[in-house]
Design a protein around this motif. Structure first.
Motif, short mmCIF file in Angstrom:
data_model
loop_
_atom_site.label_atom_id
_atom_site.label_comp_id
_atom_site.label_asym_id
_atom_site.label_seq_id
_atom_site.Cartn_x
_atom_site.Cartn_y
_atom_site.Cartn_z
N GLY A 1 18.16 0.82 -44.09
CA GLY A 1 19.54 1.23 -44.26
C GLY A 1 19.59 2.73 -44.43
N SER A 2 20.77 3.35 -44.18
CA SER A 2 20.82 4.81 -44.27
C SER A 2 22.06 5.37 -44.94
CB SER A 2 20.71 5.41 -42.86
OG SER A 2 21.83 5.02 -42.09
N CYS A 3 23.03 4.51 -45.32
CA CYS A 3 24.24 5.07 -45.92
C CYS A 3 24.90 4.03 -46.84
CB CYS A 3 25.21 5.49 -44.82
SG CYS A 3 25.87 4.12 -43.84
N GLU A 4 25.99 4.45 -47.46
CA GLU A 4 26.72 3.55 -48.36
C GLU A 4 27.34 2.37 -47.60
OE1 GLU A 4 26.70 3.50 -51.68
OE2 GLU A 4 25.29 5.17 -51.52
N MET A 5 27.70 2.58 -46.35
CA MET A 5 28.23 1.47 -45.56
C MET A 5 27.15 0.41 -45.37
SD MET A 5 30.10 1.45 -41.80
CE MET A 5 30.94 2.96 -42.13
N CYS A 6 25.91 0.85 -45.15
CA CYS A 6 24.78 -0.07 -45.04
C CYS A 6 24.61 -0.84 -46.35
CB CYS A 6 23.48 0.68 -44.73
SG CYS A 6 23.41 1.45 -43.11
N THR A 7 24.69 -0.11 -47.46
CA THR A 7 24.54 -0.74 -48.78
C THR A 7 25.52 -1.89 -48.94
OG1 THR A 7 23.75 1.31 -49.77
CG2 THR A 7 24.66 -0.34 -51.27
N GLY A 8 26.78 -1.65 -48.62
CA GLY A 8 27.79 -2.70 -48.74
C GLY A 8 27.51 -3.88 -47.82
N ARG A 9 27.12 -3.59 -46.57
CA ARG A 9 26.84 -4.65 -45.60
C ARG A 9 25.63 -5.47 -46.03
NH1 ARG A 9 25.57 -1.67 -41.77
NH2 ARG A 9 27.69 -1.21 -41.09
N ILE A 10 24.58 -4.82 -46.50
CA ILE A 10 23.36 -5.51 -46.92
C ILE A 10 23.64 -6.42 -48.12
CG2 ILE A 10 21.08 -5.14 -47.97
CD1 ILE A 10 20.92 -2.60 -46.09
#
Length: 131
Positions: free
Chosen positions: A53-62
């Motif tokens: 992952g590379s960003c806060e959007m990734c964090t939310g999706r994960i």
């Protein structure tokens, strides 16, 4: 709203307490580890998994993808270390099911690689693979 904030704080505290109380991470550089812990749910287990992952959007999706797997009770992604800590009911799911769900959402794990077409469909800020 106060109940939600309090519940979130308690849940995050439980994750870090459980993670820190399991001892050292000998030999777990990039491999997934599953450690059973005695918690309030008899079959609840804790796992740590590497997830790209590379960003806060990734964090939310994960986190959302992991929580959407039936049996996962808690999920917290650390973007800096690219590690997902999660709790799950071992009678309902397992680490492999969570890994496959994350790969299907476009995130490589230490067990499964996301299909190229799914990864390529992620927003530009979410591209984490080295070119």
């Amino acid at each position: 709203m106060k109940k939600y904030v309090l519940a979130t704080i308690v849940a995050v505290s439980m994750i870090f307490t459980a993670c820190n109380s399991t001892g050292s991470k000998k030999g777990s550089d990039t491999s997934s580890t599953t450690e059973g812990t005695e918690m309030t749910v008899a079959n609840e287990q804790h796992a740590l998994m590497k997830v790209g992952g590379s960003c806060e959007m990734c964090t939310g999706r994960i986190e959302k993808t992991a929580k959407d797997v039936p049996g996962v009770t808690l999920a917290s992604y650390d973007l800096a270390s690219e590690e997902l800590h999660f709790h799950f009911d071992g009678t309902k799911t397992n680490v492999e099911a969570v890994s496959k769900a994350l790969a299907a959402a476009g995130h490589d794990t230490d067990k499964d690689k996301a299909p190229d077409d799914v990864y390529n469909a992620l927003p530009g800020c979410c591209k984490y693979r080295d070119l």
